[in-house]
Structures are given as C-alpha cells and as structure tokens.
Scaffold this motif. Structure first.
Motif, PDB file in Angstrom:
ATOM      1  N   SER A   1      -8.884   3.653  -2.718  1.00 40.10           N
ATOM      2  CA  SER A   1      -9.884   4.728  -2.702  1.00 40.10           C
ATOM      3  C   SER A   1      -9.421   5.934  -1.888  1.00 40.10           C
ATOM      4  O   SER A   1      -9.886   7.053  -2.109  1.00 40.10           O
ATOM      5  CB  SER A   1     -11.212   4.207  -2.142  1.00 40.10           C
ATOM      6  N   PHE A   2      -8.504   5.710  -0.940  1.00 45.22           N
ATOM      7  CA  PHE A   2      -8.006   6.832  -0.143  1.00 45.22           C
ATOM      8  C   PHE A   2      -7.246   7.837  -1.004  1.00 45.22           C
ATOM      9  O   PHE A   2      -7.157   9.021  -0.666  1.00 45.22           O
ATOM     10  CB  PHE A   2      -7.095   6.318   0.987  1.00 45.22           C
TER      11      PHE A   2
ATOM     12  N   ALA B   1       0.833  -1.206   0.000  1.00 41.27           N
ATOM     13  CA  ALA B   1       0.000   0.000   0.000  1.00 41.27           C
ATOM     14  C   ALA B   1       0.869   1.258   0.000  1.00 41.27           C
ATOM     15  O   ALA B   1       0.532   2.258  -0.658  1.00 41.27           O
ATOM     16  CB  ALA B   1      -0.923   0.003   1.216  1.00 41.27           C
ATOM     17  N   LEU B   2       1.971   1.206   0.722  1.00 45.12           N
ATOM     18  CA  LEU B   2       2.880   2.356   0.752  1.00 45.12           C
ATOM     19  C   LEU B   2       3.523   2.571  -0.618  1.00 45.12           C
ATOM     20  O   LEU B   2       3.677   3.720  -1.066  1.00 45.12           O
ATOM     21  CB  LEU B   2       3.964   2.136   1.812  1.00 45.12           C
ATOM     22  N   GLN B   3       3.871   1.499  -1.302  1.00 52.05           N
ATOM     23  CA  GLN B   3       4.425   1.612  -2.649  1.00 52.05           C
ATOM     24  C   GLN B   3       3.401   2.228  -3.601  1.00 52.05           C
ATOM     25  O   GLN B   3       3.746   3.045  -4.459  1.00 52.05           O
ATOM     26  CB  GLN B   3       4.849   0.232  -3.158  1.00 52.05           C
ATOM     27  N   ILE B   4       2.135   1.839  -3.439  1.00 54.60           N
ATOM     28  CA  ILE B   4       1.072   2.411  -4.274  1.00 54.60           C
ATOM     29  C   ILE B   4       0.935   3.900  -3.987  1.00 54.60           C
ATOM     30  O   ILE B   4       0.807   4.723  -4.909  1.00 54.60           O
ATOM     31  CB  ILE B   4      -0.265   1.689  -4.008  1.00 54.60           C
ATOM     32  N   ALA B   5       0.977   4.262  -2.712  1.00 55.96           N
ATOM     33  CA  ALA B   5       0.831   5.667  -2.330  1.00 55.96           C
ATOM     34  C   ALA B   5       1.951   6.525  -2.893  1.00 55.96           C
ATOM     35  O   ALA B   5       1.730   7.671  -3.304  1.00 55.96           O
ATOM     36  CB  ALA B   5       0.789   5.790  -0.810  1.00 55.96           C
TER      37      ALA B   5
ATOM     38  N   LEU C   1      -3.275   7.707   2.076  1.00 59.06           N
ATOM     39  CA  LEU C   1      -3.016   6.284   1.861  1.00 59.06           C
ATOM     40  C   LEU C   1      -1.691   5.889   2.496  1.00 59.06           C
ATOM     41  O   LEU C   1      -1.575   4.809   3.090  1.00 59.06           O
ATOM     42  CB  LEU C   1      -3.007   5.969   0.362  1.00 59.06           C
ATOM     43  N   ALA C   2      -0.688   6.741   2.378  1.00 58.17           N
ATOM     44  CA  ALA C   2       0.606   6.448   2.992  1.00 58.17           C
ATOM     45  C   ALA C   2       0.472   6.321   4.509  1.00 58.17           C
ATOM     46  O   ALA C   2       1.080   5.436   5.129  1.00 58.17           O
ATOM     47  CB  ALA C   2       1.618   7.536   2.645  1.00 58.17           C
TER      48      ALA C   2
END
Length: 281
Positions: A247-248, A45-49, A258-259
C-alpha cells in the motif's frame, strides 16, 4: 522458616533457572531466527519497491519461509528457525513466570507483556514447524488472506464491528509504541552497551532506531486498515503485512517510501542479531 523467606528463596531459584546457559542460548537463537525472517521480508519488500522479481512474492512471514525453503539446505534451515523460535517462546515464558532482567523486570505489567509475547512466538513457532513439516498452508499462507478471513468471521459476530475496531486501535497503539520507543532509544537499557566499541554503539543505535521505527509504522498502518474495515464493514479492507507494505507504493512518494520501509525492516533484522549478541537475558 518464615513463608516470605521461602517465597523469596523460591523466586531466587527460579530467577537463576531463567538465567541458565540453556535459557540464554534459547533467547539468542530466537533473536537470530526473528532477525532472519525480518531480513528476508525486507529484501522481498525492497524487490517489490524496485520492480524486480519480488513482485510475485509475499512480503510477509510466509514469503520469507518460502524464500528460505528455496535456498540450499532450506528444509534444514526451516526446522532450525522453528526450533529457535520455540526457544524465544520459552524464554519469554520464563520472563512471565520469574520476571525479566532489570530493576522493574518483576512488575506485573512487564510479566503480562512477556506472557503475550510467549503466546505470539509459540504461534509463530508452530506455523514455521508446520510449514517445515509440509503443511504449506500454515506458516507459508498469505497474511492477507488470513487477515481477510479472520476479519470476515469477526464482523459476523454480535458487536463484530466494535471488536474489529478495538483490535485495530490496539494494533495502531502497538505500532506507535514500538516506533516511539525506538526513536527514544529505549532498547539501550536491554543491551550490554559497555561491551560494544563506540563505533558499534552508533551502528546499533542506527539499526535500532531505523528498524524499530519502520516496524512500528507497518504495525500502525495495518491497524488503520483494520479500523477502516470495521467502519465500512468490509473485511477486504483489512490487510496483512504483504498488502500493508504494498500500500505504500500508492502514496505520493511511491516506490521510494516502500524502499525506505523495506530498508528499515532489513535494519530491524540486523538489530535482532545485535540483540542475539548483546541482549541482557
């Protein structure tokens, strides 16, 4: 011998069985496996953010398993995680049967919650072991697709909108419950805090509050999407963990929110490892 005395002796023997080194090891292994999965989900999720390589990965259990499978000895690790989660399910089942640690561990409500958790972890264990055995559509399937499929099926039932809406409300309630308990530091009563140094207690508090709050927020938002799917009668509005996290990014705070959630999930993974070390079993 009086029947009440026999019953009390039986409960005592069952309690001692639940407190056995084997059951303690099962619980510790389960917490370690849960922590590893949340840690990997948080990292993705952090990589996506941050716009990195995580954009093509799934920020959910399936994505975590796929990430783990790519590591050295990944296949072995998948089997270890699956077996460890079986230990978690077995420990929760023992709590449902004989009660959990603590003065109120024998309450019917506590046992019912333990039974529900045992069923949940049994399902997760099955999905992980199926994935390890080569059935990639099981543990590694997209949580978003599963959510769409289940919601679409439920909406076709008589009263389906009400059922999906009720489930959404329950998930929202669970999310709020998790977050509030984390903020109130209710987790402390389950930990052997006396064995921690003052610094370690502060670290565990930060991990427990931050991690539990982030986890609760994700649950609550997923429940809101289920409610929207029920009201609008659109299965696609329901979201799994991956889409819920993504979605965040669409909110005003964008990737930074999101991060923050991602860091919270990593913290919850670390908090699970603290449970493996200091949890009262």
């Amino acid at each position: 011998m009086d029947s009440s005395v026999l019953a009390q002796r039986g409960r005592g023997q069952a309690r001692r069985a639940a407190d056995s080194p084997v059951m303690t090891a099962a619980a510790k292994a389960g917490f370690f496996a849960r922590g590893l999965i949340y840690l990997l989900v948080g990292v993705i999720a952090l990589q996506i953010a941050l716009g990195g390589g995580g954009g093509k990965k799934q920020a959910d259990r399936g994505g975590a398993l796929a990430e783990l499978a790519e590591k050295p000895f990944g296949a072995v690790m998948l089997w270890i995680v699956g077996i460890a989660l079986a230990g978690m399910a077995l420990w929760r089942l023992s709590e449902a049967v004989v009660g959990s640690a603590g003065e109120d561990g024998g309450k019917a409500s506590k046992r019912a919650m333990s039974a529900a958790r045992a069923v949940f972890y049994a399902f997760v264990c099955y999905s992980v072991l199926s994935y390890a055995a080569g059935e990639k559509s099981s543990g590694g399937g997209s949580s978003d697709k599963r959510s769409d499929d289940v919601t679409a099926m439920a909406l076709k039932w008589p009263g389906g909108q009400w059922i999906v809406g009720a489930v959404g409300l329950v998930v929202v309630g669970v999310g709020v419950y998790i977050a509030v308990r984390a903020i109130m530091r209710k987790f402390r009563k389950h930990l052997r805090t006396g064995e921690m140094s003052p610094t370690m207690r502060k670290v565990v508090d930060v991990l427990g509050v931050g991690g539990g709050t982030a986890r609760g927020v994700v649950f609550a938002v997923a429940g809101v999407f289920a409610l929207i799917a029920a009201v609008q009668h659109e299965p696609g509005k329901a979201k799994g963990m991956d889409d819920t996290l993504r979605s965040f990014r669409d909110l005003p705070a964008g990737p930074w929110l999101l991060a923050l959630i991602a860091v919270g999930l990593v913290a919850f993974g670390a908090f699970s490892w603290c449970n493996a070390r200091w949890r009262e079993v």
